[in-house]
Motif scaffolding. Structure first.
Motif, short mmCIF file in Angstrom:
data_model
loop_
_atom_site.label_atom_id
_atom_site.label_comp_id
_atom_site.label_asym_id
_atom_site.label_seq_id
_atom_site.Cartn_x
_atom_site.Cartn_y
_atom_site.Cartn_z
N LEU A 69 5.00 11.59 6.22
CA LEU A 69 6.13 11.22 5.37
C LEU A 69 5.80 11.24 3.88
N GLY A 70 4.55 11.45 3.55
CA GLY A 70 4.16 11.44 2.13
C GLY A 70 4.38 12.78 1.46
N ASN A 71 5.60 13.31 1.56
CA ASN A 71 5.92 14.60 0.95
C ASN A 71 7.27 14.49 0.25
N GLU A 72 7.62 15.57 -0.44
CA GLU A 72 8.80 15.54 -1.31
C GLU A 72 10.10 15.32 -0.54
N SER A 73 10.16 15.78 0.68
CA SER A 73 11.41 15.68 1.43
C SER A 73 11.54 14.38 2.24
N GLY A 78 0.77 -1.24 0.00
CA GLY A 78 0.00 0.00 0.00
C GLY A 78 0.80 1.28 0.00
N VAL A 79 2.13 1.19 0.13
CA VAL A 79 2.93 2.39 0.35
C VAL A 79 3.00 3.31 -0.87
N VAL A 80 2.74 2.78 -2.06
CA VAL A 80 2.90 3.60 -3.27
C VAL A 80 1.71 4.51 -3.54
N ASN A 81 0.59 4.31 -2.85
CA ASN A 81 -0.64 5.01 -3.22
C ASN A 81 -0.59 6.50 -2.91
N SER A 82 -0.28 6.85 -1.66
CA SER A 82 -0.38 8.26 -1.25
C SER A 82 0.64 9.17 -1.94
N PRO A 83 1.93 8.80 -1.99
CA PRO A 83 2.91 9.72 -2.60
C PRO A 83 3.10 9.51 -4.10
N ALA A 84 2.09 8.99 -4.78
CA ALA A 84 2.25 8.63 -6.20
C ALA A 84 2.67 9.83 -7.05
N GLU A 85 2.00 10.97 -6.89
CA GLU A 85 2.30 12.13 -7.72
C GLU A 85 3.69 12.68 -7.42
N ILE A 86 4.09 12.65 -6.15
CA ILE A 86 5.43 13.10 -5.79
C ILE A 86 6.49 12.20 -6.42
N LEU A 87 6.25 10.90 -6.42
CA LEU A 87 7.20 9.96 -7.00
C LEU A 87 7.28 10.11 -8.52
N LYS A 88 6.15 10.36 -9.14
CA LYS A 88 6.17 10.60 -10.59
C LYS A 88 7.05 11.81 -10.92
#
Length: 496
Positions: A209-213, A80-90
């Motif tokens: 933790l679901g942020n760019e930094s 499940g870890v990829v769901n929330s920060p998906a846009e940041i990771l892209k």
């Protein structure tokens, strides 16, 4: 399949209320004496036990906690870890590729790359592996090194670990548990899996933790759970049933079982007597050739595929946008999605009681039928919402999403993970559970790969394929799947 003892509902309720967690099993003494006269070496099986007691010992509790911390919770976390920060990771992938290779990806190409990075975890799950859990901790350095390739490898390795976990842990816990508590311990893997997913959703919120930094810490934090489990490994026993039937080490099996139950060998030897010891090694070919194991592997794989094709992943994909359409802000929608995950986790814990009381088949049928109803209502509500014909219809979407998650957690969520272990003896069980794991990850991969296209083509009707698959699962369960709840009159799968 090994037979088990039967307990009525009053007995079960009384046992769950006892402080020492003891399970009383009493049967006909005359029947035992007759068997003992015919065979002096006769060991009591779990239907021929006289005034004996099996305990849920501290070793079994520690083992359950250890496998949860080191296996099932990390597997759910990485799922499940990829769901929330998906846009940041892209965005990070796009910037990294631009800096390193001077290549600018289009939005479509970036979506394709992201699909690959998400799917490689599922491919790793299909393959399975031993070293994935240890090596995947390298994931935490992928940001500082600006390497999309390292992120790819780390997700593959964590998928390998998750695949192995799913194949081994449910089977292992069932082989350690007392037979009349098999439903409870069968659910424990799913409890850990769902807790891991909820934990990743919570830590993935933008203000944590679901942020760019901080997203790279989010992806590697689960390693702390594995470290917590390491000190408990010296207490984790080998499966007595595995030692008895596969390794043919009867004395060692009895010794392990005695330590596991905290009781003398003379009081627990009956648990192993009814097991089938085969001198031949079990292979996939043998599993397919023998009618009973062939039926077991077909049932196990179809039920697991049915679970993955029931729409649970699609519902969670949609949930954030559904909550936003109901007037929530993006942050509130994330909390709504987290709330749905928490409900799924709590219901899975409660399902242990219902599974023991109502049986596996009954609960699976009820859960699947209610999921069909909720998905149908959700699809109709989405259609009405798109044309704006009914004011406030978006709030019904929330109700149906929560309702679907609720009923999914009662049966369709946990039961497919352990029903395969209850359908067969110890010998072919590892192969059947490995097939279950492959079916799970394959179904997950299939949904992840095709759902964006299905959604693009069918739009508001995108839940229709999942409704049809779940209806098929209901029919298949009703016609083919036997009840595996332990009972005196339980027939083996061969006679179904």
């Amino acid at each position: 399949m090994a037979t088990h003892n039967n307990m009525n509902n009053d007995d079960l309720r009384s046992l769950l209320g006892t402080s020492n967690m003891e399970n009383k099993m009493v049967v006909d003494t005359d029947d035992y004496n007759q068997k003992k006269e015919l065979d002096p070496n006769y060991l009591l099986d779990d239907r021929g036990h006289i005034n004996k007691t099996t305990k849920i010992s501290w070793i079994l509790v520690v083992t359950t906690i250890s496998t949860s911390l080191g296996c099932s919770i990390p597997a759910g976390y990485n799922t499940g870890v990829v769901n929330s920060p998906a846009e940041i990771l892209k965005q990070w992938c796009n910037e990294t590729i631009m800096d390193r290779y001077a290549v600018q990806f289009s939005p479509a190409q970036l979506d394709g790359l992201w699909s690959i990075l998400v799917s490689v975890f599922l491919i790793g799950g299909i393959i399975g592996g031993v070293a994935g859990g240890k090596l995947a901790n390298a994931l935490g350095s992928s940001k500082s090194l600006d390497r999309v390739e390292l992120f790819f490898i780390a997700r593959l390795l964590s998928g390998l670990s998750a695949g192995l976990t799913m194949a081994m842990v449910p089977m292992y816990l069932l082989e350690l548990s007392p037979s009349d508590k098999s439903g409870v311990f069968g659910v424990m893997f799913t409890v850990g899996l769902n807790f891991g997913m909820v934990l990743s959703q919570f830590l993935g919120l933008g203000n944590i933790l679901g942020n760019e930094s901080s997203w790279h810490y989010l992806f590697s934090l689960y390693g702390c759970l594995v470290l917590l489990a390491l000190p408990t490994l010296k207490f984790v026993p080998e499966s007595p049933k595995y030692l008895y039937t596969v390794r043919n080490e009867h004395n060692k099996a009895l010794s392990e079982l005695s330590n596991l139950r905290g009781m003398p060998i003379s009081d627990i030897s009956w648990e192993l007597e009814n097991l089938i010891v085969s001198p031949e090694r079990w292979t996939l070919r043998r599993v397919i050739n023998e009618p009973s194991s062939r039926k077991a592997i077909i049932i196990t794989c179809i039920i697991m595929l049915g679970q993955q094709l029931s729409g649970i992943n699609a519902v969670f994909y949609y949930s954030t946008s559904i909550f936003r359409n109901a007037g929530m802000s993006t942050a509130d929608a994330q909390y709504g999605n987290l709330g749905a995950g928490v409900i799924n986790f709590i219901v899975t814990i409660l399902s242990a009681t219902f599974i023991e009381k109502f049986g596996r088949k009954t609960l699976l049928l009820f859960s699947s039928a209610m999921c069909v109803f909720m998905l149908t209502a959700l699809m109709i509500s989405m259609l009405l919402s798109s044309i704006g014909s009914i004011p406030g219809i978006s709030y019904f979407l929330i109700v149906f999403v929560i309702g679907y998650v609720l009923f999914y957690g009662f049966g369709l969520g946990p039961i497919p993970f352990f029903v395969g272990s209850e359908l067969t003896d110890v010998g072919p069980r590892p192969i059947i559970m490995s097939a279950m794991s492959v079916a799970n990850w394959s179904g997950n991969f299939l949904v992840g790969l095709t759902f964006p296209f299905v959604n693009l083509i069918l739009k508001q009707y995108s839940f229709l394929p999942f409704i049809m698959f779940t209806i098929f699962l209901i029919i298949f369960t009703w016609k083919v799947v036997p009840e595996t709840k332990p009972s005196f009159d339980q027939q083996s799968i061969d006679n179904e």
